[in-house]
Write an enzyme that holds these catalytic residues in place. Structure first.
Site, PDB file in Angstrom:
ATOM      1  NE  ARG A  80      33.642  64.457  62.974  1.00 54.29           N
ATOM      2  CZ  ARG A  80      33.659  63.161  62.719  1.00 54.29           C
ATOM      3  NH1 ARG A  80      33.098  62.674  61.630  1.00 54.29           N
ATOM      4  NH2 ARG A  80      34.219  62.312  63.565  1.00 54.29           N
ATOM      5  CG  HIS A 125      38.767  60.078  62.463  1.00 57.47           C
ATOM      6  ND1 HIS A 125      37.626  60.801  62.181  1.00 57.47           N
ATOM      7  CD2 HIS A 125      38.719  59.014  61.629  1.00 57.47           C
ATOM      8  CE1 HIS A 125      36.939  60.210  61.225  1.00 57.47           C
ATOM      9  NE2 HIS A 125      37.592  59.128  60.862  1.00 57.47           N
ATOM     10  CD  GLU A 170      32.925  55.466  61.929  1.00 59.29           C
ATOM     11  OE1 GLU A 170      33.730  54.574  61.609  1.00 59.29           O
ATOM     12  OE2 GLU A 170      32.113  55.977  61.133  1.00 59.29           O
ATOM     13  CG  ASN A 312      30.279  59.050  61.863  1.00 60.27           C
ATOM     14  OD1 ASN A 312      29.912  60.193  62.102  1.00 60.27           O
ATOM     15  ND2 ASN A 312      31.523  58.654  62.045  1.00 60.27           N
ATOM     16  CE1 TYR A 314      30.442  57.165  54.838  1.00 63.07           C
ATOM     17  CE2 TYR A 314      30.496  56.725  57.188  1.00 63.07           C
ATOM     18  CZ  TYR A 314      30.945  57.438  56.086  1.00 63.07           C
ATOM     19  OH  TYR A 314      31.885  58.421  56.234  1.00 63.07           O
ATOM     20  CD  GLU A 382      32.854  59.905  59.345  1.00 62.54           C
ATOM     21  OE1 GLU A 382      32.784  58.845  58.684  1.00 62.54           O
ATOM     22  OE2 GLU A 382      33.696  60.102  60.228  1.00 62.54           O
ATOM     23  CD1 TRP A 426      34.085  59.745  53.854  1.00 59.79           C
ATOM     24  CD2 TRP A 426      34.611  60.900  55.711  1.00 59.79           C
ATOM     25  NE1 TRP A 426      35.422  59.535  54.126  1.00 59.79           N
ATOM     26  CE2 TRP A 426      35.764  60.232  55.249  1.00 59.79           C
ATOM     27  CE3 TRP A 426      34.701  61.700  56.859  1.00 59.79           C
ATOM     28  CZ2 TRP A 426      36.994  60.327  55.897  1.00 59.79           C
ATOM     29  CZ3 TRP A 426      35.917  61.782  57.499  1.00 59.79           C
ATOM     30  CH2 TRP A 426      37.048  61.099  57.020  1.00 59.79           C
ATOM     31  CD1 TRP A 434      39.308  54.486  57.104  1.00 61.52           C
ATOM     32  CD2 TRP A 434      41.336  54.882  57.935  1.00 61.52           C
ATOM     33  NE1 TRP A 434      39.230  55.623  57.902  1.00 61.52           N
ATOM     34  CE2 TRP A 434      40.451  55.887  58.423  1.00 61.52           C
ATOM     35  CE3 TRP A 434      42.680  54.955  58.337  1.00 61.52           C
ATOM     36  CZ2 TRP A 434      40.860  56.918  59.278  1.00 61.52           C
ATOM     37  CZ3 TRP A 434      43.084  55.988  59.188  1.00 61.52           C
ATOM     38  CH2 TRP A 434      42.180  56.939  59.650  1.00 61.52           C
TER      39      TRP A 434
HETATM   40  C1  PNW Z   1      34.201  55.777  58.592  1.00 64.01           C
HETATM   41  N1  PNW Z   1      33.182  49.471  57.439  1.00 64.01           N
HETATM   42  O1  PNW Z   1      34.807  54.551  58.793  1.00 64.01           O
HETATM   43  C2  PNW Z   1      35.281  56.689  59.075  1.00 64.01           C
HETATM   44  O2  PNW Z   1      34.934  57.515  60.143  1.00 64.01           O
HETATM   45  C3  PNW Z   1      36.013  57.408  57.990  1.00 64.01           C
HETATM   46  O3  PNW Z   1      37.310  57.648  58.451  1.00 64.01           O
HETATM   47  C4  PNW Z   1      35.975  56.596  56.719  1.00 64.01           C
HETATM   48  O4  PNW Z   1      36.790  57.104  55.703  1.00 64.01           O
HETATM   49  C5  PNW Z   1      34.527  56.514  56.278  1.00 64.01           C
HETATM   50  O5  PNW Z   1      33.743  55.915  57.289  1.00 64.01           O
HETATM   51  C6  PNW Z   1      34.295  55.763  54.982  1.00 64.01           C
HETATM   52  O6  PNW Z   1      34.685  54.428  55.116  1.00 64.01           O
HETATM   53  C7  PNW Z   1      34.334  53.327  58.399  1.00 64.01           C
HETATM   54  O7  PNW Z   1      34.038  48.693  56.965  1.00 64.01           O
HETATM   55  C8  PNW Z   1      35.262  52.408  57.982  1.00 64.01           C
HETATM   56  O8  PNW Z   1      31.996  49.123  57.636  1.00 64.01           O
HETATM   57  C9  PNW Z   1      34.882  51.140  57.657  1.00 64.01           C
HETATM   58  C10 PNW Z   1      33.556  50.791  57.760  1.00 64.01           C
HETATM   59  C11 PNW Z   1      32.609  51.720  58.184  1.00 64.01           C
HETATM   60  C12 PNW Z   1      33.000  52.983  58.507  1.00 64.01           C
END
Ligand code: PNW
Length: 481
Positions: A80, A125, A170, A312, A314, A382, A426, A434
């Site tokens: 991706r 993105h 996102e 996605n 996390y 992700e 990911w 970022w």
């Molecule tokens: C995602 N938060 O973004 C993105 O899709 C990716 O580009 C990024 O690198 C990855 O997660 C890991 O961070 C997020 O602050 C950025 O909660 C910030 C957050 C969550 C997801």
């Protein structure tokens, strides 16, 4: 990851890794690329950890072949990536096409396919062309049509070979971090107002692109289009408290449901979300119309504009009511939401502060999506684990995390009967994370940013992920009779 039962994954399961253009490409002003909002944001200083920028990043613009070696070393079936809108269309519009941008993505796509790897392409993105930000960006109504022409251009140019598309990645993070908190580009802090407008225009843009694909490209190209929604798994902090239970429902209404309800349920925002925003606008004396825009009849409906669910995931949160908090009485997204997500002290935090490690939250969320939204196939687009501080190539904790997570995905498939079609780690490479710059590493490959060749070295988690993929492929290979 030995011991993981791979037989529960279907034979055509997509084993992937994900990246995003601004985070890996570099070459920010090479070969006719126009600037994006992340170039502006990083160059402004004081916005990103130690003023890191994506000017060079992993230099994937020039080192694509190194990335391809990594992809092949992992044995991925899917990769991706995202397209840098301003590399293809420097001012964001189809009035000016950059042939070198087209050539770059053509090569990436052709090399992937030649290596037996299926591309999944994200159109947006986080990296809006700066020229479009100058016209109002995601806050302007016109952006949806401009995005639609960009999407149409990509479907026309690459859709003969690309069959899996993500329009917007996102929208929650882009809208909230970029237009409410101001910690992501374009750095707008306009609490309680721009966030809803930006989110709305992302949904309108997605909707138009999906309809264009559906009417003009699907008949010939037979691909699939969706948008990638990020979501935590959430539960009430105190399961016995009705206030926390209601707060937890509000939390969901303002996160996953904000976008999933219009696309998968009703074609409109949920009643919970609309009622909260209207009531609080009234209570706080906001008189300039509704802060949550409405979908109008003269445009296509967002309902049904996804061919699969792209998730996605996390982390997870326990949610408590925001009663008594100062935010309760201010015009803001969090005030509207009236809920706060906290980390359970039993959850380990890995690397970056927001990432509590909760693999079984993913299984619960997958089942919730199936029960609440759709029986369409789900791709986990992700999921990952970050590392900070000294580089550990032997990242046994990350390897364990992937094993635990894949075990939960396996249970969702075999026990909860969720139709999970694929999993994208990911990320393929350590990259520009970022606002955290290069201080947070999510890669399956380490990138040495201190040397000009940006050498890629596989982490132990990468080796272990490769072993899982190869074991699954050898066990499910059709047998010669
Ligand atoms: C995602 N938060 O973004 C993105 O899709 C990716 O580009 C990024 O690198 C990855 O997660 C890991 O961070 C997020 O602050 C950025 O909660 C910030 C957050 C969550 C997801």
């Amino acid at each position: 990851m030995s011991g993981l039962d791979v037989t529960v994954f279907p034979h055509d399961f997509a084993w992937g890794a994900a990246t995003a253009a601004y985070q890996i490409e570099g070459g920010w002003d090479m070969d006719g690329r126009g600037p994006s909002i992340w170039d502006t944001f990083c160059h402004a200083k004081g916005r990103v950890f130690e003023d890191h920028t994506g000017d060079v990043a992993c230099n994937s613009y020039q080192l694509w072949e190194e990335d391809l070696k990594c992809i092949r070393q992992l044995g991925l079936t899917h990769y991706r990536l995202s397209i840098s809108w301003s590399r293809l269309l420097p001012d964001g519009t189809t009035n000016h096409v950059n042939p070198k941008g087209v050539a770059y993505y053509n090569k990436v796509i052709d090399d992937l396919i030649a290596g037996g790897v299926t591309p999944m392409i994200t159109l947006y993105h986080m990296d809006l062309p700066q020229a479009l930000q100058d016209l109002g960006g995601w806050s302007s109504k016109e952006i949806a049509d401009i995005f639609e022409s960009y999407a149409r251009f990509c479907f026309k140019t690459f859709g003969d070979r690309v069959k899996l598309w993500i329009t917007v990645n996102e929208p929650y993070v882009c809208a909230k971090l970029g237009h409410e908190d101001g910690i992501f580009a374009p750095g707008i802090k306009n609490p309680g107002i721009s966030v809803y407008l930006a989110g709305h225009n992302m949904l309108r843009a997605h909707t138009k692109a999906w309809h264009t694909y559906n009417a003009h490209f699907r008949p010939l190209q037979a691909g699939q289009v969706s948008l990638a929604l990020n979501s935590d798994w959430v539960e009430a902090l105190d399961p016995g408290s009705s206030k926390d239970a209601a707060a937890s429902e509000r939390y969901k209404a303002f996160t996953l449901d904000w976008f999933a309800c219009p696309v998968f349920c009703t074609g409109d925002y949920s009643e919970t979300m609309r009622a909260r925003i209207e009531t609080r606008s009234f209570d706080l004396g906001y008189k300039q119309g509704s802060r949550l825009p409405r979908f109008t009849k003269d445009e296509p409906s967002p309902l049904g504009t996804a061919d699969f669910f792209a998730l996605n995931y996390y982390t997870s949160r326990k949610v408590k009511d925001l009663n008594g908090d100062s935010k309760k009485n201010e015009l803001s997204f969090e005030g509207d939401q009236g809920a706060e997500g906290v980390v359970d002290p039993s959850w380990p935090i890995c690397g970056v502060h927001w990432l509590a490690v909760v693999p079984d939250g993913l299984r619960k969320l997958l089942k919730y999506i199936k029960d609440t939204y759709t029986s369409l196939p789900i791709y986990i687009t992700e999921n990952g684990f970050s590392q900070m501080g000294p580089v550990q190539i032997e990242d046994t904790d990350r390897s364990q995390f992937y094993k635990d997570t894949l075990q939960e995905v396996g249970k969702a498939i075999s026990q909860d009967r969720v139709n999970v079609k694929g999993y994208f780690a990911w990320s393929l490479l350590d990259n520009f994370e970022w606002s955290d710059g290069y201080s947070v590493r999510f890669g399956l490959f380490h990138v040495d940013f201190s040397t000009p060749d940006l050498k890629r070295t596989i982490y132990r988690s990468g080796r272990d992920y490769a072993a899982v993929i190869s074991k699954h492929r050898s066990q499910t290979k059709p047998k010669n009779i």
